[in-house]
Design an enzyme around this catalytic site. Structure first.
Site, short mmCIF file in Angstrom:
data_model
loop_
_atom_site.label_atom_id
_atom_site.label_comp_id
_atom_site.label_asym_id
_atom_site.label_seq_id
_atom_site.Cartn_x
_atom_site.Cartn_y
_atom_site.Cartn_z
N GLU A 150 40.23 46.73 36.53
CA GLU A 150 40.97 45.70 36.18
C GLU A 150 41.54 45.86 34.45
O GLU A 150 40.53 46.41 33.65
CB GLU A 150 40.00 44.37 36.05
CG GLU A 150 39.80 43.65 37.43
CD GLU A 150 39.19 42.29 37.48
OE1 GLU A 150 38.85 41.68 36.31
OE2 GLU A 150 38.62 42.07 38.51
N ASP B 252 35.82 48.56 43.80
CA ASP B 252 35.98 47.98 42.84
C ASP B 252 34.74 48.49 41.97
O ASP B 252 33.79 48.50 42.14
CB ASP B 252 35.69 46.49 42.75
CG ASP B 252 37.26 45.76 42.76
OD1 ASP B 252 38.15 46.20 42.08
OD2 ASP B 252 37.09 44.43 42.87
N ASP C 289 34.63 43.29 44.07
CA ASP C 289 33.68 42.69 43.30
C ASP C 289 33.44 41.36 43.60
O ASP C 289 32.78 40.59 43.30
CB ASP C 289 33.60 43.00 41.97
CG ASP C 289 34.71 42.69 41.13
OD1 ASP C 289 35.68 42.03 41.62
OD2 ASP C 289 34.63 42.84 39.99
N SER C 290 34.59 40.84 44.60
CA SER C 290 34.36 39.26 45.01
C SER C 290 33.04 39.18 46.12
O SER C 290 33.08 38.12 46.33
CB SER C 290 35.65 39.03 45.65
OG SER C 290 36.36 40.04 46.68
N LYS D 241 39.18 50.75 41.93
CA LYS D 241 40.12 49.67 41.28
C LYS D 241 39.47 49.21 39.96
O LYS D 241 38.22 49.07 39.82
CB LYS D 241 40.30 48.49 42.26
CG LYS D 241 41.21 47.40 41.45
CD LYS D 241 41.81 46.52 42.43
CE LYS D 241 40.80 45.43 42.94
NZ LYS D 241 40.11 44.45 41.91
N GLU E 262 47.44 39.76 40.15
CA GLU E 262 46.68 38.74 40.49
C GLU E 262 47.13 37.52 39.67
O GLU E 262 47.33 37.87 38.35
CB GLU E 262 45.23 38.71 40.36
CG GLU E 262 44.37 37.67 40.81
CD GLU E 262 43.00 37.93 40.92
OE1 GLU E 262 42.36 38.97 40.91
OE2 GLU E 262 42.26 36.85 41.28
O1 KIV Z 1 37.49 41.57 43.80
C1 KIV Z 1 38.48 41.47 44.58
O2 KIV Z 1 38.29 41.01 45.90
C2 KIV Z 1 39.75 41.50 44.28
C3 KIV Z 1 40.92 41.03 44.92
C4 KIV Z 1 40.96 39.38 44.52
C5 KIV Z 1 42.19 41.60 44.51
O3 KIV Z 1 39.94 42.09 43.24
#
Ligand code: KIV
Length: 266
Positions: free
Chosen positions: A116, A86, A47-48, A114, A183
């Site tokens: 969090e 994500d 989600d970056s 993924k 992280e």
């Molecule tokens: O969203 C992302 O790119 C991430 C990485 C920083 C692991 O969660």
């Protein structure tokens, strides 16, 4: 059957053999293709994307539709790397929404999702794994929780914080994650998690002892130049290359050098 295709079992076997796991983020077809050519093991459609590509200030505004769009683009590259997407902010607040939204990412081409958090999302992780969806955990500094934590704060510096990271790792492993990202966590705590977990740890700003490493590709390529976090090593300066190329093109058009005979049809 492609014997080079990476799956979650291959990643676990790498940890057992003491081999480092190489992961990067990608948000588009071409980048995923190039990463696959060099043998990256895991590609994260993070989600970056919100900050790296879409111009948001943080990851909170990223929507499921945006994640699906970019996941489809990466999946079209059909990489040997495991494609993980994500689940964005608030898309797994309940078990029902977690299952529904993870299903949408899998249908878009992700091979795992993924999430969090630790204890607070253990129920969602159990439900996803029970439904056949592999889950990559994410502990330590949690970018989706910045409003609650008050910013991007390195974790594990106090005994209480270190205990929290270790507890989250244990809970996630028990809930069935196949690996976990750590992280923004002090090196010794990430090392402790890595030693005690049977599943691989993938560090970002978590020191050298993790089983693998991940970076946001735009950061390591020097594409996101407004701010470089301490954990990032710049392997290229693509923004400078782009600036030079755009300026040269502008000059050529303005002075009549482009297009030349080589780019024209007779
Ligand atoms: O969203 C992302 O790119 C991430 C990485 C920083 C692991 O969660």
């Amino acid at each position: 059957m492609n014997e080079h295709k990476v799956n979650i079992h291959a990643l676990r076997a790498m940890k057992q053999r003491g081999e480092k796991l190489v992961a990067l983020t990608a948000y588009d077809f071409f980048t995923a293709k190039i990463m696959d050519e060099v043998g990256v093991h895991l590609i994260l459609v993070g989600d970056s994307v919100g900050m790296a590509v879409l111009g948001y200030e943080n990851t909170l505004p990223v929507t499921m539709e945006e994640m699906i769009h970019h996941t489809k683009a990466v999946a079209r590259a059909k990489p040997n790397a495991l494609v993980v997407a994500d689940l964005p902010f608030m898309s797994y607040a309940s078990v029902r929404t977690a299952l529904e939204n993870a299903g949408r990412l899998i249908q878009a081409g992700a091979e795992a999702v993924k999430v969090e958090g630790g204890e607070s999302i253990a129920e969602q992780v159990r439900a996803l794994v029970a439904s056949g969806i592999p889950v990559l955990g994410h502990i330590g500094l949690l970018p989706q929780s910045i409003l609650e934590t008050g910013g991007y704060k390195i974790q594990g510096r106090t005994p209480q914080s270190a205990e929290g990271v270790l507890r989250d790792a244990q809970v996630l492993e028990k809930a069935g994650v196949f690996a976990m990202v750590i992280e923004g966590t002090v090196t010794r705590v990430a090392e402790q998690v890595t030693k005690s977990a049977a599943v691989p740890t993938i560090g970002i700003g978590a020191g050298a002892h993790c089983d693998g490493q991940i970076l946001v590709s735009n950061d390591m390529l020097g594409l996101f130049t407004w701010f470089t976090p301490k954990h990032v090593k710049r392997y290229a300066n693509l923004s400078e290359e782009m600036r030079k190329a755009f300026a040269a093109y502008k000059r050529d058009v303005e002075t009549g050098k482009f297009p030349g005979a080589a780019q024209s049809f007779q």
